[in-house]
Scaffold this motif. Structure first.
Motif, PDB file in Angstrom:
ATOM      1  N   ARG A  36       0.782  -1.281   0.003  1.00  0.00           N
ATOM      2  CA  ARG A  36       0.016   0.056  -0.011  1.00  0.00           C
ATOM      3  C   ARG A  36       0.831   1.299   0.068  1.00  0.00           C
ATOM      4  O   ARG A  36       0.575   2.273  -0.837  1.00  0.00           O
ATOM      5  CB  ARG A  36      -1.058  -0.080   1.159  1.00  0.00           C
ATOM      6  N   ARG A  39       1.801   1.665  -3.452  1.00  0.00           N
ATOM      7  CA  ARG A  39       0.992   2.360  -4.277  1.00  0.00           C
ATOM      8  C   ARG A  39       0.857   3.919  -4.041  1.00  0.00           C
ATOM      9  O   ARG A  39       0.526   4.538  -4.943  1.00  0.00           O
ATOM     10  CB  ARG A  39      -0.343   1.630  -3.999  1.00  0.00           C
ATOM     11  N   GLY A  46       4.237  -0.366  -6.944  1.00  0.00           N
ATOM     12  CA  GLY A  46       2.895  -0.084  -6.799  1.00  0.00           C
ATOM     13  C   GLY A  46       1.706   0.002  -7.740  1.00  0.00           C
ATOM     14  O   GLY A  46       0.798  -0.658  -7.619  1.00  0.00           O
ATOM     15  N   LYS A  47       2.462   0.148  -8.893  1.00  0.00           N
ATOM     16  CA  LYS A  47       1.512   0.328 -10.203  1.00  0.00           C
ATOM     17  C   LYS A  47       1.149  -1.294 -10.612  1.00  0.00           C
ATOM     18  O   LYS A  47       0.082  -1.450 -11.065  1.00  0.00           O
ATOM     19  CB  LYS A  47       2.330   1.047 -11.336  1.00  0.00           C
ATOM     20  N   GLN A  50      -1.466  -2.873  -7.830  1.00  0.00           N
ATOM     21  CA  GLN A  50      -2.758  -2.382  -7.955  1.00  0.00           C
ATOM     22  C   GLN A  50      -3.770  -3.227  -8.139  1.00  0.00           C
ATOM     23  O   GLN A  50      -4.914  -3.525  -7.458  1.00  0.00           O
ATOM     24  CB  GLN A  50      -2.838  -0.838  -8.590  1.00  0.00           C
ATOM     25  N   ASP A  54      -6.599  -4.952  -5.672  1.00  0.00           N
ATOM     26  CA  ASP A  54      -8.134  -4.456  -5.957  1.00  0.00           C
ATOM     27  C   ASP A  54      -9.078  -5.627  -5.957  1.00  0.00           C
ATOM     28  O   ASP A  54     -10.058  -5.955  -5.752  1.00  0.00           O
ATOM     29  CB  ASP A  54      -8.201  -3.433  -6.721  1.00  0.00           C
TER      30      ASP A  54
END
Ligand code: AP5
Length: 214
Positions: A36, A39, A46-47, A50, A54
């Motif tokens: 987190r 991100r 982070g990309k 993601q 989710d």
């Protein structure tokens, strides 16, 4: 001491690990929190992570192992380490064994938190998290003093995107399929493994957790 905390989403790993690590001065390594943060910082990792997060899917093992290896470089070689939410697959457990072996350490204890699925779904529906400092609340059990505001840092609390009921159900399936088999894996590897009933008040779980790692 190197301790692994295993258990399904919402069982209280983050809540209990933060308390124990603070009290003992141990390094608390939560791969969920590290992801987190990546991100939030907009890093490549982070990309990449993601969409998996989710959707309630696991982030690929190679990314997670790189993340953990990198994080451990900044940790003193003799520090107590509490892994929360890692490893989550056999490949990650093997990778962790290799990383620890390089510094002549090993897993000293594996603690498994257990609670019924209904409890987990209910806890996650009420969880509110602070994206700024990582504090965790629950609107039913442990609400902040002011609704929607973090007591610790004043940040705006969020309901995590992956805490939607349908995503929670999928995360529970993923846990059963890919992570629960690690219990037998560690038993076979003759690690000290202790099961802790986590469907109890936070203080009672903490006492049992401390007893398990003593
Ligand atoms: P991650 O953040 O690790 O989530 P998780 O393991 O699913 O666990 P949670 O954070 O949902 O719950 P928790 O057990 O920490 O419970 P908490 O203490 O917050 O991972 C998120 C995603 O990142 C994954 O789905 C995956 O995509 C990715 N990821 C992370 N690590 C990975 C890895 N190693 N490999 C691949 N992908 C990875 O408590 C929950 C709620 O209950 C809170 O509201 C709390 O206040 C409340 N509560 C806690 N204890 C009690 C109690 N005893 N009584 C009443 N309420 C309680």
């Amino acid at each position: 001491m190197v301790v692994i905390l295993l258990g399904p989403p919402g069982v209280g790993k983050g809540t209990q690990a933060a308390r124990l690590a603070d009290a003992e001065g141990w390094e608390h390594v939560s791969t969920g929190d590290l992801l987190r943060a990546a991100r939030r910082d907009g890093t490549d990792l982070g990309k990449k992570a993601q969409a998996f997060m989710d959707a309630g899917e696991l982030v690929p093992d190679s990314l997670i192992l790189d993340l953990v290896r990198d994080h451990l470089k900044g940790v003193a070689p003799e520090a107590g380490i509490l892994f929360d939410g890692f490893p989550r697959t056999t490949a990650q457990a093997e990778g962790l064994g290799g990383v620890l072996g390089q510094v002549h350490r090993r897993v000293d204890a594996v603690v498994v938190f257990e609670a019924p699925d209904e409890t987990l779904v209910q806890r996650l529906s009420g969880r509110r998290s602070c994206p700024d400092c990582g504090a965790v609340y629950n609107v039913h059990q442990n609400p902040p003093a002011k609704e929607g505001i973090c007591d610790r840092c004043g940040g705006t609390l969020v309901h995590r995107a992956d805490d939607k009921p349908e995503t929670v159900r999928h995360r529970l399936e993923v846990y059963q399929e890919l992570t629960a088999p690690l219990i037998a894996w560690y038993e076979k590897a003759q690690a000290r493994l202790v099961r802790v009933p986590a469907d109890r008040p936070v203080d009672d779980v903490q006492a049992a957790f401390r007893a398990a790692v003593r």
